[in-house]
Design a protein around this motif. Structure first.
Motif, short mmCIF file in Angstrom:
data_model
loop_
_atom_site.label_atom_id
_atom_site.label_comp_id
_atom_site.label_asym_id
_atom_site.label_seq_id
_atom_site.Cartn_x
_atom_site.Cartn_y
_atom_site.Cartn_z
N GLU A 1 -98.85 70.83 83.66
CA GLU A 1 -99.76 70.75 82.52
C GLU A 1 -99.86 72.08 81.79
O GLU A 1 -99.91 72.13 80.55
N ALA A 2 -99.89 73.18 82.57
CA ALA A 2 -99.95 74.50 81.94
C ALA A 2 -98.70 74.78 81.12
O ALA A 2 -98.79 75.31 80.00
N GLU A 3 -97.54 74.41 81.64
CA GLU A 3 -96.30 74.60 80.88
C GLU A 3 -96.30 73.75 79.61
O GLU A 3 -95.88 74.22 78.54
N ARG A 4 -96.80 72.54 79.73
CA ARG A 4 -96.86 71.67 78.54
C ARG A 4 -97.79 72.26 77.47
O ARG A 4 -97.47 72.27 76.28
N LEU A 5 -98.92 72.78 77.93
CA LEU A 5 -99.87 73.35 76.98
C LEU A 5 -99.34 74.65 76.38
O LEU A 5 -99.63 74.96 75.21
N GLU A 6 -98.57 75.41 77.16
CA GLU A 6 -97.98 76.63 76.61
C GLU A 6 -96.99 76.29 75.49
O GLU A 6 -96.94 76.97 74.46
N GLU A 7 -96.20 75.25 75.72
CA GLU A 7 -95.29 74.82 74.66
C GLU A 7 -96.06 74.34 73.44
O GLU A 7 -95.70 74.64 72.29
N LEU A 8 -97.13 73.62 73.70
CA LEU A 8 -97.95 73.15 72.58
C LEU A 8 -98.64 74.32 71.89
O LEU A 8 -98.87 74.28 70.67
N LYS A 9 -98.97 75.35 72.67
CA LYS A 9 -99.62 76.52 72.08
C LYS A 9 -98.69 77.23 71.11
O LYS A 9 -99.12 77.69 70.05
N LEU A 10 -97.41 77.32 71.47
CA LEU A 10 -96.46 77.95 70.57
C LEU A 10 -96.33 77.18 69.26
O LEU A 10 -96.07 77.77 68.20
N LEU A 11 -96.48 75.87 69.35
CA LEU A 11 -96.42 75.06 68.13
C LEU A 11 -97.68 75.21 67.29
O LEU A 11 -97.65 74.98 66.08
N ASN A 12 -98.81 75.56 67.93
CA ASN A 12 -100.08 75.73 67.22
C ASN A 12 -100.59 77.16 67.37
O ASN A 12 -101.76 77.40 67.68
N ILE A 13 -99.69 78.11 67.18
CA ILE A 13 -100.01 79.50 67.48
C ILE A 13 -101.12 80.05 66.60
O ILE A 13 -101.93 80.86 67.02
N CYS A 14 -101.18 79.58 65.36
CA CYS A 14 -102.20 80.09 64.44
C CYS A 14 -103.60 79.72 64.92
O CYS A 14 -104.49 80.57 65.01
N ASN A 15 -103.79 78.45 65.24
CA ASN A 15 -105.10 78.01 65.71
C ASN A 15 -105.47 78.67 67.03
O ASN A 15 -106.63 79.00 67.28
N VAL A 16 -104.47 78.87 67.89
CA VAL A 16 -104.73 79.49 69.19
C VAL A 16 -105.20 80.94 69.01
O VAL A 16 -106.16 81.39 69.65
N ILE A 17 -104.54 81.66 68.14
CA ILE A 17 -104.94 83.05 67.91
C ILE A 17 -106.34 83.12 67.33
O ILE A 17 -107.15 83.98 67.71
N GLU A 18 -106.66 82.21 66.43
CA GLU A 18 -108.02 82.20 65.87
C GLU A 18 -109.06 81.90 66.96
O GLU A 18 -110.15 82.49 66.97
N ALA A 19 -108.71 81.00 67.87
CA ALA A 19 -109.64 80.69 68.96
C ALA A 19 -109.81 81.91 69.87
O ALA A 19 -110.93 82.22 70.32
N ILE A 20 -108.70 82.63 70.14
CA ILE A 20 -108.80 83.83 70.97
C ILE A 20 -109.64 84.89 70.26
O ILE A 20 -110.43 85.60 70.88
N ARG A 21 -109.47 84.99 68.96
CA ARG A 21 -110.25 85.98 68.21
C ARG A 21 -111.75 85.66 68.27
O ARG A 21 -112.59 86.57 68.38
#
Length: 578
Positions: A278-298
């Motif tokens: 699941e973590a690997e799947r989400l990491e791949e999905l994170k790369l596809l949604n990198i903009c939203n992920v960075i905003e969430a981290i910010r």
């Protein structure tokens, strides 16, 4: 005389009578003397032989008794030596028969005790051998051929008892360790592989050798399995945190999270594999949604900035926070920064929580200070005013104590860490002093604003006049009492031709420009002759001098108006006669 002696005398008498009787018979028969001699000799020889035989038999009995006594004495000595008992002391002055009987009885008792000891020794040796086979220990050092002493048997018995207790303890320990090993193997989804593991899990518990080496090996195996289980749990927990963080950043739906909820609780091998996938799947999905992920981290970084009381300059040191180039490298920088902030917060959590507690108390103190200047708080019911005052008093006491405590903790931490503890870019006491100074400045500003407003109000009152509104009792608008209405009309007719004048009322209330303003009660009372004046309010005496000056000003205005013969105007002020 003894009976035996009587019997002996009777025997001699019988023998004598028999000989005399034989002699009489022989005489009657007429046996010659030589034949009588022969016959008498035969009788003598027969009696002699019989007596000699009887004496010989008794001699033999005496000899047997002596032999038996000697034998019993020897056996008794040997048995006493084997049984490690003291030598039996024989009685003196007794017959041979009694002596032989006593010795024989003593020997029989010793032989019986020897047999019992040997039987007990045999039983103990069998138990000891069985325990040695189970515990893999050395047998008890004792010779099976020799008769043990009572002390040896007691010591042997204690040894067997201690071995039995040790067996019970080891068996209980083995059962407990076995249970834990089975649970660990079940959590790790592992089957027994080695022969030792198979003996533990599959074989009968009673057949397992409870040696010290085996118990040590069991503990070692359990420690290894527990370490692997702890590693699995740590890995599962790390994956769970990672998955939860990615879920939040990727805004995964609740339904999808609930479908995966089983793996978020258990930490078995299958759960670890599922979490890793699941973590690997989400990491791949994170790369596809990198903009939203960075905003969430910010957003998360901003939260920890606030928790760690970082100043603007400290926040701007992380320049990647303001970058708009959303790449994997930028994502990695944000991941590293949020991990650093979390670790920084955990390292100083106690201090940050103390500062946060102080800030909460400070905000509450400021809110209570603002409420204290709000005039509408006097209209509230339910004891809120008393509660606020009590709470403000408590904060006046608790805030300095908390500041002192935090200062001591921060100084101890700074001396230990060798660096300064900053709150919003400055030391804590500087931060606290700045907050108190800002509070003092705000209070001074509010005081100046109130004084400025009051002076402006006074100027307006001097220019436009004031209307008295008695704050004693509330009356329905438009329903004044009759005497008040008459006094109001009289007051209006007296000053209808005068110009606008200014006068401060007894109660110091705000001004009103309406010509229908209600006159104060003191004015009506002054126009009613021969009527006792009611007691004035406490603050009316303090403003008496001011009211007289205002009356004089009004009279001068009236005289100027009469001289100028101007058109009468409506007076918008209310005169109070004292």
């Amino acid at each position: 005389m003894r009976k035996s002696e009587v019997l002996a005398a009777e025997s001699v008498s019988c023998l004598t009578k028999a000989l005399f009787h034989l002699k009489d018979i022989w005489e009657e028969i007429g046996i010659p003397e030589d034949q009588r001699l022969q016959r008498t000799n035969v009788v003598k020889n027969h009696i002699k032989g019989l007596l000699e035989m009887m004496v010989a038999e008794e001699q033999a009995l005496k000899k047997r008794l002596i032999t038996s006594i000697a034998t019993c004495r020897n056996e008794m000595e040997a048995l006493c030596l084997e049984l490690q008992l003291p030598i039996f002391q024989e009685e003196t002055g007794i017959t041979m028969l009694q002596q032989e009987k006593d010795l024989r009885t003593r020997v029989e008792l010793l032989v019986l005790e020897k047999g019992q000891r040997m039987q007990q020794l045999k039983a103990l040796m069998e138990q000891d051998q069985e325990l040695c086979d189970i515990l893999c220990s050395m047998p008890y050092s004792i010779t099976a051929a020799s008769v043990p002493s009572l002390e040896q048997l007691e010591s042997f018995q204690q040894h067997v008892s201690s071995q039995t207790a040790e067996k019970g303890r080891r068996h209980a320990e083995f059962v407990d360790i076995k249970r834990q090993i089975i649970l660990c193997m079940d959590d790790l989804d592992q089957v027994p592989e080695t022969s030792f593991e198979k003996d533990i899990v599959c074989e009968d518990e009673e057949a397992f050798c409870l040696s010290r080496e085996n118990i040590t090996s069991l503990k070692l195996l359990l420690c290894q399995l527990e370490e692997r289980r702890v590693e699995n749990e740590a890995m599962c927990e790390a994956h769970r945190e990672r998955i939860q963080r990615l879920w939040d950043r990727l805004q995964v739906s609740q339904e999808e999270r609930e479908a995966f909820s089983e793996h978020m609780i258990l930490s078995k091998k299958t759960n670890l594999d599922a979490l890793r996938a699941e973590a690997e799947r989400l990491e791949e999905l994170k790369l596809l949604n990198i903009c939203n992920v960075i905003e969430a981290i910010r957003a998360e970084i901003a939260v920890f900035w606030t928790k760690c009381f970082l100043s603007t300059d400290q926040r701007q040191t992380f320049a990647s926070y303001y970058s708009e180039d959303f790449t994997e490298e930028l994502l990695g920088l944000h991941d590293a920064e949020i991990l650093r902030l979390k670790q920084h917060y955990e390292d100083h959590k106690v201090l940050f929580e103390g500062v946060h507690q102080w800030e909460e108390g400070w905000r509450l103190f400021q809110d209570l200070e603002k409420k204290a200047t709000d005039p509408t708080r006097f209209t509230n019911r339910g004891g809120n005013l008393l509660k606020e005052e009590k709470q403000r008093t408590e904060l006046h006491k608790s805030l300095p104590k908390l500041e002192k405590k935090l200062t001591a903790e921060i100084e101890a931490w700074e001396s230990e860490q060798g660096q300064e503890f900053l709150v919003s870019g400055q030391k804590f006491m500087q931060y606290v002093a700045e907050q108190w100074e800002m509070h003092r400045i705000d209070k001074e500003k509010e005081k100046q604003d109130r004084q400025l407003k009051k002076s402006k109000q006074i100027e307006e009152d001097m220019l436009y006049g004031t209307a008295l509104r008695t704050p004693t009792k509330r009356r329905i608008l438009g329903t004044p009492t009759p005497n008040k209405s008459r006094k109001l009309n009289a007051s209006s007719s007296i000053f209808s031709a005068t110009s606008n004048s200014t006068m401060r009322s007894v109660y110091g209330v705000s001004a009103s420009r309406s010509p229908m303003s209600r006159p104060p009660l003191s004015a009506n009372k002054a126009m009613a002759p021969r009527t006792p004046v009611r007691t004035k309010p406490p603050h009316a005496l303090s403003t008496q001098r001011c009211n007289k000056e205002n009356v004089n000003l009004i009279k001068r205005d009236l005289s100027k108006t009469a001289n100028s013969k101007r058109e009468p105007d409506i007076i918008n002020s209310t005169v109070t006669h004292l």
